[in-house]
Design a protein around this motif. Structure first.
Motif, PDB file in Angstrom:
ATOM      1  N   VAL A  38       0.846  -1.194   0.000  1.00 48.01           N
ATOM      2  CA  VAL A  38       0.000   0.000   0.000  1.00 48.01           C
ATOM      3  C   VAL A  38       0.879   1.242   0.000  1.00 48.01           C
ATOM      4  O   VAL A  38       1.792   1.368   0.814  1.00 48.01           O
ATOM      5  CB  VAL A  38      -0.947  -0.002   1.217  1.00 48.01           C
ATOM      6  N   GLU A  39       0.612   2.153  -0.934  1.00 44.91           N
ATOM      7  CA  GLU A  39       1.377   3.394  -1.009  1.00 44.91           C
ATOM      8  C   GLU A  39       0.621   4.568  -0.404  1.00 44.91           C
ATOM      9  O   GLU A  39       1.221   5.459   0.175  1.00 44.91           O
ATOM     10  CB  GLU A  39       1.739   3.688  -2.466  1.00 44.91           C
ATOM     11  N   ASP A  40      -0.705   4.570  -0.531  1.00 47.58           N
ATOM     12  CA  ASP A  40      -1.534   5.638   0.014  1.00 47.58           C
ATOM     13  C   ASP A  40      -2.117   5.167   1.343  1.00 47.58           C
ATOM     14  O   ASP A  40      -3.109   4.438   1.380  1.00 47.58           O
ATOM     15  CB  ASP A  40      -2.653   5.991  -0.972  1.00 47.58           C
ATOM     16  N   HIS A  41      -1.514   5.581   2.432  1.00 48.01           N
ATOM     17  CA  HIS A  41      -1.920   5.099   3.755  1.00 48.01           C
ATOM     18  C   HIS A  41      -3.210   5.753   4.249  1.00 48.01           C
ATOM     19  O   HIS A  41      -3.732   5.366   5.285  1.00 48.01           O
ATOM     20  CB  HIS A  41      -0.786   5.273   4.754  1.00 48.01           C
ATOM     21  N   ALA A  42      -3.722   6.721   3.516  1.00 46.70           N
ATOM     22  CA  ALA A  42      -5.010   7.327   3.863  1.00 46.70           C
ATOM     23  C   ALA A  42      -6.166   6.576   3.187  1.00 46.70           C
ATOM     24  O   ALA A  42      -7.321   6.767   3.544  1.00 46.70           O
ATOM     25  CB  ALA A  42      -5.037   8.791   3.441  1.00 46.70           C
ATOM     26  N   GLN A  43      -5.852   5.722   2.216  1.00 44.02           N
ATOM     27  CA  GLN A  43      -6.887   4.985   1.485  1.00 44.02           C
ATOM     28  C   GLN A  43      -7.584   3.983   2.390  1.00 44.02           C
ATOM     29  O   GLN A  43      -6.962   3.313   3.209  1.00 44.02           O
ATOM     30  CB  GLN A  43      -6.279   4.244   0.289  1.00 44.02           C
ATOM     31  N   GLU A  59       0.585   3.980   8.191  1.00 46.98           N
ATOM     32  CA  GLU A  59       2.001   3.944   7.812  1.00 46.98           C
ATOM     33  C   GLU A  59       2.825   3.312   8.923  1.00 46.98           C
ATOM     34  O   GLU A  59       2.624   3.574  10.110  1.00 46.98           O
ATOM     35  CB  GLU A  59       2.509   5.357   7.537  1.00 46.98           C
ATOM     36  N   GLN A  80     -15.105   7.011   0.046  1.00 48.17           N
ATOM     37  CA  GLN A  80     -14.073   6.826   1.069  1.00 48.17           C
ATOM     38  C   GLN A  80     -14.563   7.256   2.446  1.00 48.17           C
ATOM     39  O   GLN A  80     -13.849   7.900   3.228  1.00 48.17           O
ATOM     40  CB  GLN A  80     -12.786   7.584   0.708  1.00 48.17           C
TER      41      GLN A  80
END
Length: 96
Positions: A38-43, A59, A80
């Motif tokens: 996962v790169e977008d930890h807000a997703q 993160e 979201q």
């Protein structure tokens, strides 16, 4: 000759199955996401089997957090966020 063809066909199927298994990521079936990719930890990630819950990968954490929406709310992936049940709609799952 017939037996050799069957053996080769079975061997090819086994190799394909191993290859598919190696490419699997949790996000592909809406299970717990693989936080290592996962790169977008807000997703937020949808749980297809229970719309009252969703996943996030904070993160620095290896395991995802499983979060429950408030009472009378369900998670909508596109928005979201959790929305009231009256506004929640089923969205056909997709795979990446």
């Amino acid at each position: 000759m017939y037996k050799v063809s069957i053996v080769l066909l079975l061997l090819a199927a086994a190799v394909s199955a191993v290859h598919i298994q190696q490419r699997y990521h949790g996000q592909d079936i809406y299970a717990e996401p693989d936080c290592s990719i996962v790169e977008d930890h807000a997703q937020m990630f949808r749980d297809i089997s229970d719309p009252t819950h969703y996943w996030v990968c904070p993160e620095g954490q290896e395991k995802a957090d499983y979060i429950q929406c408030p009472d009378n709310y369900a998670f909508m992936e596109k928005e979201q966020k959790c929305v009231v049940w009256e506004k929640w709609q089923w969205v056909e799952p997709y795979t990446k």
